[in-house]
Design an enzyme around this catalytic site. Structure first.
Site, PDB file in Angstrom:
ATOM      1  N   GLU A 113       0.832  -1.206   0.000  1.00 42.70           N
ATOM      2  CA  GLU A 113       0.000   0.000   0.000  1.00 42.70           C
ATOM      3  C   GLU A 113       0.860   1.248   0.000  1.00 42.70           C
ATOM      4  O   GLU A 113       0.521   2.258  -0.607  1.00 42.70           O
ATOM      5  CB  GLU A 113      -0.965   0.004   1.192  1.00 42.70           C
ATOM      6  CG  GLU A 113      -1.962  -1.159   1.206  1.00 42.70           C
ATOM      7  CD  GLU A 113      -2.677  -1.377  -0.119  1.00 42.70           C
ATOM      8  OE1 GLU A 113      -2.875  -0.399  -0.870  1.00 42.70           O
ATOM      9  OE2 GLU A 113      -3.036  -2.536  -0.412  1.00 42.70           O
ATOM     10  N   ILE A 129     -14.330  -7.837  -8.422  1.00 40.44           N
ATOM     11  CA  ILE A 129     -14.923  -7.682  -9.756  1.00 40.44           C
ATOM     12  C   ILE A 129     -16.404  -7.316  -9.718  1.00 40.44           C
ATOM     13  O   ILE A 129     -16.938  -6.864 -10.705  1.00 40.44           O
ATOM     14  CB  ILE A 129     -14.682  -8.936 -10.641  1.00 40.44           C
ATOM     15  CG1 ILE A 129     -15.462 -10.161 -10.145  1.00 40.44           C
ATOM     16  CG2 ILE A 129     -13.198  -9.261 -10.721  1.00 40.44           C
ATOM     17  CD1 ILE A 129     -15.439 -11.308 -11.159  1.00 40.44           C
TER      18      ILE A 129
HETATM   19 ZN    ZN Z   1      -2.575  -2.772  -4.830  1.00 40.86          ZN
END
Ligand code: ZN
Length: 698
Positions: free
Chosen positions: A483, A615
């Site tokens: 991150e 998704i």
């Molecule tokens: Zn990522």
């Protein structure tokens, strides 16, 4: 700060309407959401109407004022979306659902403006645009086209209705997963129930029990509440010696949101069907074609070619790994050895890894206390990119007392960016997983002044328990680096146009380059030893353990790659060949693809698609493949450091500077292929990925 001439309202008293700067997290309340959004949309609609009348097809006459309008919207929507992720509550959810239709409608109105579209088409021919401006303008034209600007009458209404429905479906999908995760828990009460569980999991489970009202729960005496939240579910499956409980937990996990009121399967079919209609309206055969139109990958075929390359490189390894695992379980005289089930694999894999490499995730935790890991991460950023990171707690309001705030300064000690870090799991109000998001985007404001970027870094790692710091698993360390890598692209950008700064206007399948690149450094000797020190004794991680980490890195790598390929291919297949109204169901597609992309077929009740938020409730639709598309790039980028010699400080720093000046600085101002070539001097190759993953001799 931006100065806004577009609103006629008096100085905003509703904190959701401030529209610029750091969000006042200490003042935001769910009941402010509806009035704020109502006013905001009224103001911005008036501003849009007026700009459509007065705009000229120039950068100053169109791109700049339009950016100001969309930034007002992004600020409020961004704050709201952030709170939905980290401070979810029934009140906030109701408020969000109430305003979502109006927000989507406004965003659609903005993206389908013929006046702006025509203006941008004209502006695109303007020879004085810089390359960055050109890319922003070209993207505006393309995005407008993909947003249905060219549609008329009935087709347009239909398209817009679909957008609206898709937004609602996505929110519902995600809420169902959250609710289904929360709804399940396994309360353990006897020593027999907890056999094999490590102390850190017992502490967490006792804390879960206390949070659920069992005030006297302790790590030693229980009761212990096991949840489907990853920091709890993952270790339980790896360590519990109770096969029956593992099976119970596994089944609960893979069948989340697949029955009753929270059943996501009808939502999946509806979503796929609407996406297909949407793609057709825009002139694409399938949603996968539409998705790839905005990506770095040149075509769906190119994606399938890469998936097949990875599949064939990993399949044999995966088969062998599972037969080795079976042999290992047999040697341990496990009764289930001849018939290892899905809930046995994490357990035996962990057990085999511990035996083969004498490595236990849990035993390493004391060497990775969060404060030290942060020091190590920040030193790496300094070594590679010449920046200094220091705590700035108290300089920004936060949404939870555990949230930290930091400042990044350049070599001359000038602040260049800031970030929040929200590290710990809070299952009751925080979405699972980890992510980086934009709080403030870098922008040129007045001559000579720049608005500095601010990032949100959100993880879900083990919280501090029993007065110890958060002791991280190595995987959690990698996630934090991941991150932070996204964060660096956002924060070290040198692009001053918000439309192409940091992660903006970067093709989706290229955005995991920076994050996965940074993960590689967790294995780098000098980086690792700076952070891996025992939280009590300050002893460094024993050399032998480091060697084991290296050796274990590619343990069961064939299975890991195959799993990603399975997800990626399923995603592409559902968005291309699958016909939502046809004879085949999504479960048939799952089984069909499983034949080539899994060694063991999924269980009949395995409904993981019902919790596949990437998704169905995230941005990865027909784009899950992006993870390994970008891994090709990130592995190859890291190989540039290996080639100059990772212990060669001068060369590493020079390469780091080149990485910062290209991959981290250029954002969406250039095509990712150009950015990559600027750093690497050539096109990417899969060679480095296969070597790093141990599928090809180094
Ligand atoms: Zn990522």
């Amino acid at each position: 700060m931006t100065s806004m001439a577009t609103t006629s309202a008096p100085a905003a008293t509703n904190p959701f309407l401030i529209g610029h700067g750091l969000p006042p997290f200490d003042q935001l309340q769910p009941e402010q959401v509806e009035p704020a959004i109502t006013q905001l949309i009224a103001d911005l609609t008036a501003a849009l109407d007026s700009l459509e009348q007065t705009m000229t097809p120039t950068w100053q006459g169109l791109a700049e004022p339009l950016t100001k309008i969309s930034e007002r919207l992004d600020w409020t929507w961004g704050v709201l979306g952030h709170l939905m992720g980290v401070k979810n509550s029934p009140e906030l959810r109701t408020a969000y659902e109430a305003v979502q239709p109006a927000l989507v409608q406004f965003a659609t109105r903005l993206s389908q403006s013929r006046a702006f579209y025509n203006g941008f088409k004209q502006l695109a021919k303007e020879p004085s645009l810089s390359p960055a401006q050109q890319r922003i303008v070209d993207a505006a034209v393309r995005d407008a086209e993909l947003s249905g600007v060219g549609l008329d009458g009935e087709a347009k209404d239909q398209f817009n209705q679909i957008q609206q429905q898709l937004a609602e479906l996505s929110t519902q999908f995600s809420n169902h997963v959250l609710d289904a995760t929360k709804a399940f828990s396994l309360v353990l009460t006897t020593p027999d129930d907890i056999v094999g569980l490590p102390p850190s999991l017992l502490s967490l489970a006792a804390q879960n029990a206390r949070d659920a009202g069992e005030e006297t729960a302790t790590a030693d005496a229980g009761p212990w509440r096991i949840t489907l939240d990853i920091p709890c579910y993952g270790p339980f499956l790896k360590h519990s010696r109770r096969r029956d409980l593992r099976a119970q937990l596994y089944r609960a996990y893979v069948s989340r949101a697949s029955s009753g009121e929270l059943d996501n399967s009808p939502l999946i079919d509806k979503t796929l069907s609407l996406r297909k209609q949407q793609a057709n309206l825009l002139g694409f055969d399938t949603y996968a074609d539409l998705s790839v139109a905005r990506k770095m990958a040149p075509s769906v075929e190119a994606v399938e070619t890469l998936m097949e390359e990875l599949r064939s490189a990993s399949y044999e390894s995966a088969v062998k790994e599972l037969s080795d695992l079976k042999a290992f379980a047999q040697a341990q005289k496990a009764p289930e050895a001849d018939d290892l089930k899905q809930w046995d694999i994490p357990f035996w894999a962990e057990s085999m890894r511990e035996t083969e490499f004498d490595l236990n995730d849990e035993e390493l935790r004391p060497y990775f206390p969060l404060p030290r890991v942060l020091n190590g991460l920040f030193e790496l950023a300094s070594r590679l990119f010449g920046v200094t990171i220091t705590a700035a707690d108290g300089q920004a309001p936060v949404w939870h007392p555990d949230v930290r705030y930091f400042v990044i300064a350049d070599a001359s000690d000038q602040p260049i960016a800031y970030f929040y870090l929200d590290p710990y799991s809070r299952p009751a109000e925080k979405r699972g997983g980890a992510w980086m998001d934009e709080c403030i985007v870098r922008a040129h404001t007045e001559p000579g002044s720049v608005r500095l970027p601010v990032a949100y870094l959100v993880c879900n790692q083990s919280p501090p328990v029993d007065g110890k710091p958060s002791l991280m698993t190595f995987r959690e360390v990698e996630t934090l680096f991941h991150e932070f890598g996204h964060g660096l692209q956002h924060m070290l950008t040198q692009v001053d146009y918000p439309g192409a700064a940091g992660i903006n206007n970067v093709e989706w399948d290229a955005v995991e380059l920076q994050s996965q690149f940074l993960e590689n450094w967790c294995y780098d000797r000098s980086t690792l030893f700076k952070m891996a020190r025992h939280y009590k004794t300050d002893e460094p991680l024993p050399e032998a353990d480091y060697q084991k980490l290296l050796a274990a890195r590619n343990f069961m790598t064939g299975n890991a790659i195959l799993r990603q390929v399975n997800f990626g291919w399923l995603d592409i297949e559902l968005h291309s060949r699958y016909q939502p109204d046809g004879a085949e169901t999504i479960w048939h597609v799952r089984d069909r693809l499983a034949q080539k992309t899994t060694v063991r077929p999924p269980l009949a009740e395995d409904a993981f698609l019902c919790s596949f938020g990437h998704i169905f409730a995230g941005g990865y639709a027909a784009g899950y493949y992006s993870y390994f598309w970008a891994e090709v790039l990130s592995a190859d980028a890291f190989a540039a450091f290996e080639e100059v010699g990772i212990e060669n400080e001068a060369a590493v720093q020079a390469t780091g500077k080149r990485f910062r000046d290209t991959v981290l600085a250029l954002g969406g101002s250039k095509h990712p292929m150009e950015v990559f070539q600027a750093f690497r001097g050539r096109e990417p190759s899969t060679e480095a990925l296969l070597k790093h993953r141990g599928l090809k001799a180094a």
